[in-house]
Write an enzyme that holds these catalytic residues in place. Structure first.
Site, PDB file in Angstrom:
ATOM      1  N   SER A 329      43.559  -5.238  51.228  1.00  0.00           N
ATOM      2  CA  SER A 329      42.137  -5.269  51.575  1.00  0.00           C
ATOM      3  C   SER A 329      41.740  -6.466  52.422  1.00  0.00           C
ATOM      4  O   SER A 329      40.623  -6.495  52.961  1.00  0.00           O
ATOM      5  CB  SER A 329      41.290  -5.247  50.296  1.00  0.00           C
ATOM      6  OG  SER A 329      41.427  -3.988  49.643  1.00  0.00           O
ATOM      7  N   ASP A 353      30.585   6.596  49.658  1.00  0.00           N
ATOM      8  CA  ASP A 353      31.863   6.344  48.985  1.00  0.00           C
ATOM      9  C   ASP A 353      31.810   6.955  47.590  1.00  0.00           C
ATOM     10  O   ASP A 353      31.332   6.336  46.633  1.00  0.00           O
ATOM     11  CB  ASP A 353      32.116   4.838  48.890  1.00  0.00           C
ATOM     12  CG  ASP A 353      33.461   4.514  48.251  1.00  0.00           C
ATOM     13  OD1 ASP A 353      34.081   5.422  47.661  1.00  0.00           O
ATOM     14  OD2 ASP A 353      33.891   3.342  48.331  1.00  0.00           O
TER      15      ASP A 353
END
Length: 658
Positions: A329, A353
Site C-alpha cells: 500500500s 468501496d
C-alpha cells in the site's frame, strides 16, 4: 749418416711462423683492447647501472589507506600496524613440514592453516602468503632467533584495515581483502599509471565505499632505494620517495542514527533508507542482518564464510540496495499522483468501496471491508484497495509504467556504491522480454489490477521507495541519492565536496502534490499510523503498507499463524517530516513482520524523533520496538546527543583519529 739441412730455408720458415703467431697475438690483443674500450666507453652508463642494480633494490612503499568518516567526523574505517608471519611457497620447500616446524616456535591454529590454504589457492607460488597475523613482540623475537631454520619464511610489518564498530554500517562501508588472481588479471587492463601505483599492494576494496572509492582511499605508492648484500638482504636505505596516504572519504551518514536503526530491528530482517529530501544525502542506509567486515581483512576462514553464505537470513545481502519487494500500500500515494498527472482521475472523484472488486470473473477482495465512497485523499488515508484496483484498470499497465518511471521505480538511482539492482516496473514490453513461452509473454488485463495496490509483478528496492518519497516531500524535485559528501586531501587538509548532478524538476503541479500530501498527513493524524505518531511535536506524513511474501490463493483468508515465518507478509512504511518543511524522508521494510503500522511505522517515528527532536528511545521503548510491540514512545526518551559513544560492546580497535 749426416743430415744436410737448408739453414736459410728453415730460418725463413721460422720467421714466417713467428710473424703469423705475432700477428694473431696482436689481433687478439687488439680485439681485447677494442672490447675493453667498448665496455669502458660505449657501455659505461649501462653497465654502471647494472652494477648498481646488483647492489641496490627498488622497493615499493605501500601508502596508508585513507580513513572513512561519518558526517560528524566519527571514524568508521581506519588502519593499524601489526607483524605478520608469511611464507613464500616457492622458497619454503615442503609446506606441511615447514608449518609443522613453525608450530614448535609459534602458535599456529587449525584456523590459521585453513586460511593459509585458501589464500595460497588465490596466489602464485612466489607470492608471500600470511600464516599468522598480529604477532606480539615476544613472538617476533622468538621467531627471529630461529629464522635460520625456515627458508622462505619471514616476519613483515603490515598495515591492517580496521572497522572499529564491527558490524555497524557494514553494507555501506564494505571491506578490503587480498587481491585475488581474477582481480590481478583485470588490473592488467588498467592504465599504466594506475597499475604502477598498485605495485606492492596486496589488498583492495571489495564492496561498498571501500570498493567504489578504492583509488581515492588507496593513496600514492612511494619507493625506497635499498642497498642489498650478496644474499639479497637490505643493508641500508640509499634514497626514498615517501608514499602519500589515501584521502579521507566523508560520508553523509549519521552513524549514531545508523546504530539506532540497526538496534531497533533487533533480530529481525529488513532495510531502511533515510534521505535529506532537499539534497539527496543519505542519512541512514540499513540492511539487517549485518556482518563483521573485520572478518574479511585477513582472509575469512571457512567456518565463518559458510556461516555467512549459507544462513537463511542472508546477512551478506545488502537489502537496501539489492533486495526487491512488492511495495504494497505504500505504492498507493504514487498511483494517486500518477492519476492526477495523467488526468485519469481527479482528486474529488468518488469511488464506492464495498470491500471487493470484480473483474473478468475474479473477485479482488480488500481487508478494509466496506468503507463506502472515498475520494483521493480518503483513499490514501483509509488505504482503499478498491479505489486503486479500479484506477489501475483505467490506467493500464503501460501508462502506469510511464508515470512511475520518473519517480525512480524500477530504475537505477545511480547511488555511489556498486551492486544496485533495477527491480521490476512491469510493462507489456518488459513481460515480452522476461519470458520465453508465448503464453507467458502476453500481458493479461487481470494482471494489471493488483499493480494498483503495489502487488503483482511490482518489485522495488527500499532505496527506490525512499527516493520516490523524497520527491513528493520536496514538491516534485528529484535529487540523486549519494553517500559521500566530500573528500579531504591528506596532504593539504582541504575538503573538496563531491559534485552532484543538478536536481531535476519532474514538473508535477503543486496542487497535485498537495493532494497527495494531504492524504499522507491524514494517515498519520487519523489513519493507520495515528497511534504511532500520537504526541509527536512535529507533523509527519506517511503511508503504511503490507506486502505479500508469497502469493495467496484467491479468496483465501490470510492467517499468519498458519504460515512459516519466512512466508508471512512484509511490513512497510514510507514517510517524511515535518510536512511543511521536510527535513527527512524514510522508507523501510521489516520482513515477514505483518502489519506496517505495527512493525515498521514505530521505527520511522523514532528516526524522526532522533533527527528532529534530538531524542533517543528509552530502554523500555527500545525493547518494545525490537519485538514489534511498540506504538507511541513509552518511558522518558534520552537526549540523543548525550547517549554514550562509542556504544558499549563496540569493536573499536586502535582506531585512528580523524
Amino acid at each position: 749418416m749426416t743430415e744436410i739441412r737448408n739453414v736459410a730455408a728453415d730460418l725463413s720458415r721460422f720467421r714466417r711462423r713467428v710473424f703469423v703467431i705475432g700477428a694473431v697475438v696482436l689481433v687478439c690483443f687488439g680485439l681485447l683492447c677494442a672490447r675493453l674500450g667498448y665496455l669502458q666507453v660505449v657501455r659505461h652508463e649501462d653497465l654502471a647501472e647494472q652494477a648498481e642494480s646488483n647492489r641496490t633494490a627498488i622497493v615499493p612503499v605501500v601508502p596508508n589507506r585513507g580513513l572513512i568518516l561519518d558526517r560528524n567526523g566519527i571514524t568508521l574505517a581506519s588502519n593499524y600496524s601489526a607483524y605478520t608471519l608469511e611464507i613464500t611457497p616457492s622458497k619454503a620447500g615442503n609446506l606441511e613440514d615447514t608449518i609443522d616446524a613453525l608450530t614448535e616456535v609459534l602458535e599456529i591454529s587449525p584456523r590459521d592453516r585453513r586460511r593459509f590454504k585458501r589464500l595460497r589457492e588465490d596466489s602464485r607460488s612466489f607470492d608471500s602468503v600470511p600464516i599468522r597475523t598480529r604477532l606480539s613482540d615476544e613472538e617476533v623475537a622468538r621467531f627471529a632467533a630461529q629464522r635460520y631454520r625456515f627458508p622462505g619464511v619471514e616476519i613483515k610489518a603490515r598495515l591492517f584495515r580496521n572497522y572499529p564498530h564491527g558490524e555497524l554500517a557494514s553494507h555501506v562501508l564494505g571491506y578490503i581483502g587480498r587481491i585475488n588472481q581474477a582481480e590481478k588479471t583485470a588490473m592488467e587492463d588498467w592504465e599504466d599509471e594506475d597499475l604502477a601505483n598498485y605495485k606492492g599492494t596486496e589488498y583492495i576494496g571489495k564492496l561498498g565505499i571501500e570498493q567504489s572509492y578504492e583509488k581515492t582511499l588507496h593513496g600514492q605508492t612511494g619507493v625506497e632505494q635499498m642497498e642489498t648484500s650478496a644474499g639479497g638482504r637490505a643493508v641500508r636505505r640509499l634514497a626514498a620517495h615517501p608514499a602519500t596516504p589515501g584521502n579521507t572519504v566523508m560520508l553523509s551518514l549519521d552513524i549514531k542514527l545508523q546504530k539506532l536503526v540497526e538496534d531497533m530491528y533487533g533480530e529481525r530482517r529488513g532495510a531502511l533508507v533515510a534521505f535529506d529530501p532537499k539534497t539527496g544525502e543519505i542519512l541512514a542506509f540499513v540492511s539487517k542482518p549485518t556482518f563483521d567486515p573485520n572478518l574479511f581483512v585477513e582472509g575469512i576462514d571457512v567456518e565463518s564464510w559458510k556461516e555467512l553464505s549459507e544462513s537463511l537470513d542472508k546477512p551478506l545481502l545488502n537489502r537496501a540496495l539489492r533486495g526487491t519487494y512488492p511495495p504494497g500500500s505504500t505504492y498507493k500515494p504514487f498511483m494517486a499522483l500518477a492519476a492526477l498527472q495523467t488526468g485519469k482521475r481527479g482528486p474529488s472523484v468518488l469511488v464506492n468501496d464495498p470491500g471487493y472488486f470484480n473483474f473478468g470473473g475474479h473477485r479482488f477482495g480488500s481487508p478494509e471491508g466496506n468503507i463506502g465512497n472515498v475520494d483521493m485523499r480518503r483513499s490514501i488515508q483509509l488505504s482503499s484497495n478498491i479505489y486503486y484496483y479500479s484506477l489501475a484498470n483505467e490506467m493500464g499497465v503501460d501508462l502506469i509504467h510511464d508515470a512511475m518511471k520518473p519517480l525512480g521505480f524500477g530504475q537505477i538511482t545511480g547511488i555511489d556504491i556498486g551492486g544496485e539492482v533495477r527491480g521490476v516496473l512491469p510493462s507489456t514490453e518488459w513481460k515480452r522480454n522476461a519470458y520465453r513461452r508465448p503464453e507467458q509473454r502476453k500481458w493479461y488485463a487481470g494482471e494489471t489490477i493488483s499493480l494498483g495496490i503495489g502487488q503483482g509483478y511490482n518489485a522495488f528496492t527500499m532505496l527506490q521507495l525512499a527516493q520516490a518519497t523524497a520527491i513528493v516531500a520536496d514538491g516534485g524535485i528529484k535529487h540523486k541519492p549519494h553517500l559521500v559528501l566530500g573528500i579531504r586531501d591528506t596532504v593539504t587538509g582541504e575538503v573538496k565536496p563531491v559534485e552532484q548532478p543538478p536536481a531535476i524538476n519532474l514538473g508535477y503541479r503543486p496542487a497535485d502534490i498537495a493532494v497527495v500530501r494531504e492524504g499522507l498527513t491524514a494517515v498519520v493524524t487519523g489513519g493507520t499510523a495515528r497511534g504511532v505518531f500520537a504526541g509527536a511535536a512535529y507533523q509527519a506524513a506517511g503511508k503504511t503498507g503490507t506486502a505479500q511474501a508469497v502469493t495467496q490463493a484467491q479468496n483465501t483468508k490470510y492467517n499468519a499463524k498458519a504460515l512459516e515465518e519466512h512466508q508471512r507478509d512484509h511490513a512497510l512504511f514510507m514517510a517524511f517530516a515535518p510536512v511543511n518543511d521536510p527535513k527527512i524522508a524514510v522508507a523501510l521494510i521489516v520482513e515477514n513482520a505483518g502489519w506496517g503500522a505495527g512493525a515498521a511505522a514505530p521505527i520511522a517515528r523514532r528516526v524522526f524523533d532522533y533527527w528532529l527532536m534530538n531524542q533517543y528511545p528509552s530502554e523500555a521503548d527500545m525493547a518494545a520496538i525490537q519485538v514489534g510491540k511498540a506504538t507511541a514512545p513509552i518511558g522518558k526518551p534520552r537526549v540523543a546527543s548525550e547517549v554514550a559513544w562509542p556504544p558499549a560492546g563496540s569493536a573499536t580497535q586502535a582506531a585512528a583519529a580523524p
